[in-house]
Design a protein around this motif. Structure first.
Motif, short mmCIF file in Angstrom:
data_model
loop_
_atom_site.label_atom_id
_atom_site.label_comp_id
_atom_site.label_asym_id
_atom_site.label_seq_id
_atom_site.Cartn_x
_atom_site.Cartn_y
_atom_site.Cartn_z
N GLU A 181 0.81 -1.21 0.00
CA GLU A 181 0.00 0.00 0.00
C GLU A 181 0.85 1.28 0.00
O GLU A 181 0.35 2.36 -0.31
CB GLU A 181 -0.93 0.02 1.22
CG GLU A 181 -1.93 -1.12 1.27
CD GLU A 181 -3.01 -1.00 0.21
OE1 GLU A 181 -3.01 0.00 -0.54
OE2 GLU A 181 -3.87 -1.90 0.13
N PHE A 182 2.13 1.15 0.37
CA PHE A 182 2.98 2.35 0.40
C PHE A 182 4.35 2.10 -0.22
O PHE A 182 5.25 2.95 -0.10
CB PHE A 182 3.14 2.85 1.84
CG PHE A 182 3.67 1.83 2.81
CD1 PHE A 182 5.03 1.67 3.01
CD2 PHE A 182 2.80 1.02 3.53
CE1 PHE A 182 5.52 0.72 3.89
CE2 PHE A 182 3.28 0.07 4.42
CZ PHE A 182 4.65 -0.09 4.60
N SER A 183 4.54 0.97 -0.88
CA SER A 183 5.84 0.62 -1.44
C SER A 183 6.34 1.66 -2.44
O SER A 183 7.55 1.90 -2.56
CB SER A 183 5.78 -0.76 -2.11
OG SER A 183 4.81 -0.76 -3.16
N ASN A 184 5.42 2.28 -3.18
CA ASN A 184 5.84 3.30 -4.16
C ASN A 184 6.48 4.51 -3.49
O ASN A 184 7.29 5.21 -4.11
CB ASN A 184 4.64 3.75 -4.99
CG ASN A 184 3.58 4.44 -4.15
OD1 ASN A 184 3.11 3.90 -3.15
ND2 ASN A 184 3.18 5.65 -4.55
N ARG A 185 6.18 4.74 -2.22
CA ARG A 185 6.75 5.88 -1.51
C ARG A 185 8.15 5.60 -0.99
O ARG A 185 8.88 6.55 -0.66
CB ARG A 185 5.86 6.27 -0.32
CG ARG A 185 4.47 6.76 -0.69
CD ARG A 185 3.76 7.31 0.53
NE ARG A 185 4.37 8.54 0.99
CZ ARG A 185 4.27 9.01 2.23
NH1 ARG A 185 3.60 8.33 3.16
NH2 ARG A 185 4.86 10.15 2.58
N SER A 211 9.82 8.63 -7.57
CA SER A 211 9.90 9.45 -8.77
C SER A 211 11.23 9.21 -9.49
O SER A 211 12.07 8.45 -9.01
CB SER A 211 9.77 10.94 -8.42
OG SER A 211 10.93 11.39 -7.74
N LYS A 212 11.41 9.86 -10.62
CA LYS A 212 12.66 9.71 -11.38
C LYS A 212 13.83 10.35 -10.63
O LYS A 212 14.99 9.96 -10.82
CB LYS A 212 12.51 10.35 -12.75
CG LYS A 212 11.52 9.64 -13.67
CD LYS A 212 11.45 10.31 -15.03
CE LYS A 212 10.48 9.58 -15.95
NZ LYS A 212 10.39 10.23 -17.28
N LYS A 213 13.53 11.33 -9.78
CA LYS A 213 14.58 12.04 -9.06
C LYS A 213 14.95 11.37 -7.73
O LYS A 213 16.10 11.45 -7.30
CB LYS A 213 14.15 13.48 -8.80
CG LYS A 213 14.00 14.32 -10.06
CD LYS A 213 13.63 15.76 -9.70
CE LYS A 213 13.51 16.62 -10.95
NZ LYS A 213 13.16 18.03 -10.61
N THR A 214 13.99 10.75 -7.11
CA THR A 214 14.25 10.14 -5.81
C THR A 214 13.42 8.87 -5.62
O THR A 214 12.25 8.83 -6.00
CB THR A 214 13.95 11.13 -4.66
OG1 THR A 214 14.11 10.48 -3.40
CG2 THR A 214 12.53 11.66 -4.74
N LYS A 215 14.04 7.87 -5.05
CA LYS A 215 13.33 6.61 -4.81
C LYS A 215 12.38 6.73 -3.63
O LYS A 215 11.37 6.02 -3.56
CB LYS A 215 14.34 5.48 -4.55
CG LYS A 215 15.18 5.12 -5.76
CD LYS A 215 16.11 3.97 -5.43
CE LYS A 215 16.95 3.58 -6.65
NZ LYS A 215 17.87 2.45 -6.34
N VAL A 216 12.70 7.61 -2.69
CA VAL A 216 11.92 7.75 -1.45
C VAL A 216 11.18 9.08 -1.43
O VAL A 216 11.74 10.12 -1.79
CB VAL A 216 12.85 7.66 -0.21
CG1 VAL A 216 12.05 7.87 1.07
CG2 VAL A 216 13.56 6.32 -0.18
#
Length: 209
Positions: A80-84, A89-94
């Protein structure tokens, strides 16, 4: 015991407010998973959509923020929050809104979530087994687990309520109890539109094992 009563009792056991649950609510005669989609809030829903969803059920923004305070207990699956924490984003994984140490802990906790879908994290990392206003304090500190939680802390429509409840637990308890009472009587079924089930997991006219 009805589900609203069971929920109230759990909240009370965990230190939350006691509120009356009106008797006589009936269970529906139709129960299909496909009918639920779009009618319940989801962790990745944009805040505007969440506000509209609650408004369609006659709940104000303040009542929505109070109800979401139930996240002070419980957990969410890593999916539910793995994308965060892995691919924001392309600039930062977190997601930069996260407290860095908190994000690092979540990344370690959920490192194997694709192989083990049951992996999860507490909604409230500070006091996970206590019903209190720590959830709102967490939102102010970059400890909001879900994207929908984080949105509450920054949007001008919801932030004043978050700040209020973070500072005043008594007010949170009062508003939460009021909103839960209102929720418990939403679209009550009367007459032949529903039934009082003998078992909460099956219709009365169905045989159960």
């Amino acid at each position: 015991m009805s589900q609203p009563t069971a929920a109230r009792d759990l909240i009370t056991i965990e230190g939350g407010p006691y509120y009356p649950v009106r008797l006589g609510r009936k269970d529906g005669l139709v129960s299909k998973a496909e009918l639920v989609e779009g009618k319940l809030p989801r962790p990745k829903m944009p805040l505007t959509q969440l506000i509209a969803l609650f408004a369609s059920k006659k709940f104000t923004v303040q009542e929505m923020v109070a109800l979401v305070g139930a996240h002070t207990i419980g957990f969410a699956h890593c999916s539910e929050f793995s994308n965060r924490i892995y691919n924001f984003s392309k600039k930062t994984k977190v997601d930069p809104a996260y407290n860095p140490k908190y994000a690092e802990g979540l990344r370690k906790l959920c490192s194997n979530y694709t192989k083990d879908p049951s992996m999860s994290a507490f909604n409230d990392v500070m006091t996970p087994n206590k019903f209190d206003n720590m959830y709102y304090k967490n939102l102010q500190r970059g400890l909001a687990l879900l994207a929908s939680d984080q949105a509450l802390a920054v949007d001008k429509r919801t932030r004043p309520h978050v700040d209020l409840y973070a500072a005043n637990q008594t007010k949170f308890f009062q508003d939460f109890a009021h909103a839960m009472e209102k929720l418990s009587v939403y679209k009550i079924k009367t007459g032949r539109k529903g039934e009082v089930r003998r078992r909460c997991d099956a219709f009365n006219n169905l045989k159960t094992a």
